[in-house]
Design an enzyme around this catalytic site. Structure first.
Site, mmCIF file in Angstrom:
data_model
loop_
_atom_site.group_PDB
_atom_site.id
_atom_site.type_symbol
_atom_site.label_atom_id
_atom_site.label_comp_id
_atom_site.label_asym_id
_atom_site.label_seq_id
_atom_site.Cartn_x
_atom_site.Cartn_y
_atom_site.Cartn_z
ATOM 1 N N ARG A 124 0.810 -1.226 0.000
ATOM 2 C CA ARG A 124 0.000 0.000 0.000
ATOM 3 C C ARG A 124 0.839 1.270 0.000
ATOM 4 N NH1 ARG A 124 -2.814 -0.845 5.445
ATOM 5 N NH2 ARG A 124 -0.680 -1.520 5.815
ATOM 6 N N GLU B 35 6.861 7.150 11.659
ATOM 7 C CA GLU B 35 6.705 8.047 12.813
ATOM 8 C C GLU B 35 7.902 8.983 12.796
ATOM 9 O OE1 GLU B 35 6.593 5.622 16.343
ATOM 10 O OE2 GLU B 35 4.459 5.225 16.116
ATOM 11 N N GLN C 33 6.335 24.670 17.640
ATOM 12 C CA GLN C 33 5.802 25.149 16.366
ATOM 13 C C GLN C 33 6.345 24.295 15.222
ATOM 14 O OE1 GLN C 33 6.010 29.423 15.904
ATOM 15 N NE2 GLN C 33 6.531 29.227 13.741
ATOM 16 N N ASP C 34 5.528 24.097 14.191
ATOM 17 C CA ASP C 34 5.948 23.440 12.957
ATOM 18 C C ASP C 34 5.924 24.469 11.833
ATOM 19 O OD1 ASP C 34 6.226 20.871 14.025
ATOM 20 O OD2 ASP C 34 4.159 20.322 13.577
ATOM 21 N N ARG D 70 18.561 28.916 1.414
ATOM 22 C CA ARG D 70 18.000 29.628 2.559
ATOM 23 C C ARG D 70 18.995 29.476 3.704
ATOM 24 N NH1 ARG D 70 12.303 30.663 2.045
ATOM 25 N NH2 ARG D 70 11.450 29.672 0.193
ATOM 26 N N HIS E 157 20.968 30.723 8.802
ATOM 27 C CA HIS E 157 20.166 31.474 9.759
ATOM 28 C C HIS E 157 20.331 30.953 11.184
ATOM 29 C CE1 HIS E 157 17.253 32.060 6.144
ATOM 30 N NE2 HIS E 157 18.213 32.959 6.121
ATOM 31 N N LYS F 187 16.144 22.997 16.037
ATOM 32 C CA LYS F 187 15.299 22.663 14.891
ATOM 33 C C LYS F 187 15.378 21.171 14.613
ATOM 34 C CE LYS F 187 16.113 27.040 12.495
ATOM 35 N NZ LYS F 187 16.747 27.648 11.313
ATOM 36 N N HIS G 62 22.017 27.445 10.488
ATOM 37 C CA HIS G 62 21.532 26.383 9.601
ATOM 38 C C HIS G 62 21.116 26.982 8.269
ATOM 39 C CE1 HIS G 62 18.061 23.921 8.021
ATOM 40 N NE2 HIS G 62 19.040 23.043 8.018
ATOM 41 N N TYR H 262 9.915 21.703 9.432
ATOM 42 C CA TYR H 262 10.768 21.646 10.615
ATOM 43 C C TYR H 262 10.038 22.149 11.851
ATOM 44 C CZ TYR H 262 11.791 26.574 9.490
ATOM 45 O OH TYR H 262 11.691 27.912 9.197
ATOM 46 N N LYS I 228 17.572 39.500 1.741
ATOM 47 C CA LYS I 228 18.017 39.420 3.134
ATOM 48 C C LYS I 228 19.246 38.528 3.259
ATOM 49 C CE LYS I 228 16.304 36.713 6.395
ATOM 50 N NZ LYS I 228 15.433 36.027 7.313
#
Length: 175
Positions: free
Chosen positions: A23, A28, A46-47, A58, A61, A71, A118, A131, A168
């Site tokens: 299937r 997890e 937070q996600d 990116r 940071h 993270k 990161h 993340y 930025k």
């Protein structure tokens, strides 16, 4: 889930167990009891998710104290090269970095502790990344390092002329 240590203390790869059958698959990615056992005191609040095309970089940071973030990063679709730089002043590996291919194919996650910068570059046509963070984003505490900092000398695995930066990120300071 398996924890794979890196050469930098605290920076780890988490490889989830994949259950596959005719299937499809089941994974997890986050289980509170596992994280409580292996990373006591870590509590995600937070996600976040972003979508980017090939060559988008990116980073690098980080947030300054007291809003530093841990993270837990994964790729939902596509492939990225992720880079974590140790910025912990008292660390034996201060200024050192590691890079990892994180993809929807290998299903790995990277746990980036507080005190690290990161960044990632998209190696596939596009990538969707997700993340978790353990501290709120605060605009006044955001910071970063130029991706092409000569003292770090990071190899991003794609041609520099194909890298796409935000204004930025293009104006971030050097280490």
């Amino acid at each position: 889930m398996e924890i794979i240590k890196t050469s930098i203390d605290g920076l780890v790869i988490i490889e989830p167990e994949v259950f596959e059958d005719e299937r499809g698959h089941f994974i997890e990615y986050y289980k509170e009891s596992f994280f409580n056992d292996h990373f006591p005191g870590l509590h995600f609040i937070q996600d976040n998710e972003s979508k980017s095309s090939y060559g988008v970089l990116r980073g690098l940071h980080f947030q300054k104290p007291p809003f530093e973030q841990t993270k837990l990063f994964r790729v939902v679709q596509g492939e990225t090269l992720d880079v974590a730089v140790d910025l912990r002043k008292n660390s034996e590996t201060y200024g050192k970095w590691e890079s990892f291919v994180i993809s929807s194919e290998n299903k790995r996650q990277i746990l980036i502790p507080k005190g690290f910068a990161h960044g990632f570059v998209v190696k596939s046509k596009e990538a969707i990344v997700s993340y978790k963070v353990d501290a709120p984003y605060k605009k006044d505490y955001q910071s970063g390092i130029r991706f092409d900092d000569k003292t770090l000398d990071i190899f991003w695995e794609i041609e520099p002329k194909k890298i796409k930066l935000s204004s930025k990120d293009n104006n971030l300071p050097y280490l």
